[in-house]
Design a protein around this motif. Structure first.
Motif, short mmCIF file in Angstrom:
data_model
loop_
_atom_site.label_atom_id
_atom_site.label_comp_id
_atom_site.label_asym_id
_atom_site.label_seq_id
_atom_site.Cartn_x
_atom_site.Cartn_y
_atom_site.Cartn_z
N THR A 77 0.83 -1.20 0.00
CA THR A 77 0.00 0.00 0.00
C THR A 77 0.87 1.25 0.00
N ILE A 78 0.41 2.23 -0.75
CA ILE A 78 0.99 3.58 -0.74
C ILE A 78 -0.18 4.50 -0.51
N THR A 79 -0.24 5.12 0.67
CA THR A 79 -1.41 5.92 1.03
C THR A 79 -1.04 7.13 1.89
N GLY A 80 -1.78 8.23 1.68
CA GLY A 80 -1.64 9.41 2.52
C GLY A 80 -0.37 10.21 2.34
N ASN A 81 0.22 10.18 1.16
CA ASN A 81 1.45 10.93 0.88
C ASN A 81 1.13 12.17 0.06
N SER A 82 2.06 13.13 0.04
CA SER A 82 1.89 14.31 -0.81
C SER A 82 3.24 14.76 -1.34
N ALA A 83 3.20 15.38 -2.50
CA ALA A 83 4.40 15.91 -3.15
C ALA A 83 3.98 16.89 -4.22
N TYR A 84 4.91 17.73 -4.64
CA TYR A 84 4.67 18.65 -5.75
C TYR A 84 4.37 17.86 -7.02
N ALA A 85 5.13 16.81 -7.26
CA ALA A 85 4.98 15.96 -8.44
C ALA A 85 4.93 14.50 -8.00
N GLY A 86 3.87 13.80 -8.38
CA GLY A 86 3.75 12.39 -8.01
C GLY A 86 3.45 12.21 -6.54
N GLY A 87 2.24 12.51 -6.13
CA GLY A 87 1.88 12.43 -4.72
C GLY A 87 2.21 11.10 -4.08
N GLY A 88 1.93 10.01 -4.78
CA GLY A 88 2.28 8.67 -4.29
C GLY A 88 3.57 8.18 -4.88
N VAL A 89 3.65 8.20 -6.22
CA VAL A 89 4.82 7.67 -6.93
C VAL A 89 5.16 8.59 -8.11
N LEU A 90 6.44 8.86 -8.30
CA LEU A 90 6.94 9.56 -9.48
C LEU A 90 7.85 8.61 -10.24
N VAL A 91 7.46 8.27 -11.48
CA VAL A 91 8.26 7.41 -12.35
C VAL A 91 8.97 8.31 -13.36
N LEU A 92 10.27 8.38 -13.25
CA LEU A 92 11.08 9.24 -14.13
C LEU A 92 11.45 8.54 -15.42
N SER A 93 12.08 9.26 -16.32
CA SER A 93 12.57 8.71 -17.58
C SER A 93 13.43 7.48 -17.30
N GLY A 94 13.13 6.39 -17.97
CA GLY A 94 13.87 5.15 -17.76
C GLY A 94 13.32 4.30 -16.63
N GLY A 95 12.35 4.84 -15.88
CA GLY A 95 11.76 4.10 -14.77
C GLY A 95 10.57 3.28 -15.21
N GLU A 96 10.24 2.28 -14.40
CA GLU A 96 9.10 1.42 -14.70
C GLU A 96 8.41 1.03 -13.40
N LEU A 97 7.09 1.21 -13.36
CA LEU A 97 6.27 0.82 -12.22
C LEU A 97 5.36 -0.30 -12.66
N ASN A 98 5.51 -1.47 -12.03
CA ASN A 98 4.70 -2.63 -12.36
C ASN A 98 3.77 -2.92 -11.19
N LEU A 99 2.47 -2.73 -11.42
CA LEU A 99 1.46 -2.95 -10.39
C LEU A 99 0.69 -4.22 -10.71
N SER A 100 0.94 -5.28 -9.96
CA SER A 100 0.18 -6.52 -10.16
C SER A 100 -0.74 -6.78 -8.98
N GLY A 101 -0.73 -5.87 -8.01
CA GLY A 101 -1.59 -5.97 -6.84
C GLY A 101 -1.31 -4.79 -5.93
N GLY A 102 -2.01 -4.73 -4.81
CA GLY A 102 -1.81 -3.63 -3.88
C GLY A 102 -2.60 -2.41 -4.26
N SER A 103 -2.40 -1.32 -3.50
CA SER A 103 -3.18 -0.12 -3.75
C SER A 103 -2.38 1.15 -3.56
N ILE A 104 -2.72 2.15 -4.37
CA ILE A 104 -2.18 3.50 -4.26
C ILE A 104 -3.40 4.39 -4.07
N THR A 105 -3.61 4.87 -2.82
CA THR A 105 -4.83 5.60 -2.50
C THR A 105 -4.54 6.81 -1.62
#
Length: 93
Positions: free
Chosen positions: A27-55
């Motif tokens: 779980t990724i929950t209750g976070n804040s940021a200027y860019a990508g409150g939960g997750v920021l994927v930059l150039s060359g990055g990869e986020l693979n979500l096969s389960g879980g939650s970002i809320t």
């Protein structure tokens, strides 16, 4: 794993130019940021979500074409990649 209640400039919980794999029970929950409150994927990055939650994450930036921001749950910038499958959930961001 879990990340809760973080506040940062970029990627409230995770800022990556590598590979991040999220599976059931994560779980990724209750976070804040200027860019990508939960997750920021930059150039060359990869986020693979096969389960879980970002809320309940929040992005504070308004952004522009030269300086991307926003993305309450996830911001995929430039040539980053995000893949979703299974019961992964991104909601209420």
């Amino acid at each position: 794993g879990s990340s809760m209640g973080s506040s940062r400039g970029e990627g409230g919980a995770i800022r990556t130019a590598g590979t991040v794999n999220m599976t059931a029970g994560s779980t990724i929950t209750g976070n804040s940021a200027y860019a990508g409150g939960g997750v920021l994927v930059l150039s060359g990055g990869e986020l693979n979500l096969s389960g879980g939650s970002i809320t309940e994450n929040h992005a504070t930036g308004k952004g522009s074409t030269s300086s991307p921001s926003g993305g309450g749950g996830v911001l995929v910038a430039r040539s980053g990649i995000m893949n979703m499958s299974g019961d992964a959930m991104v909601s209420d961001n």
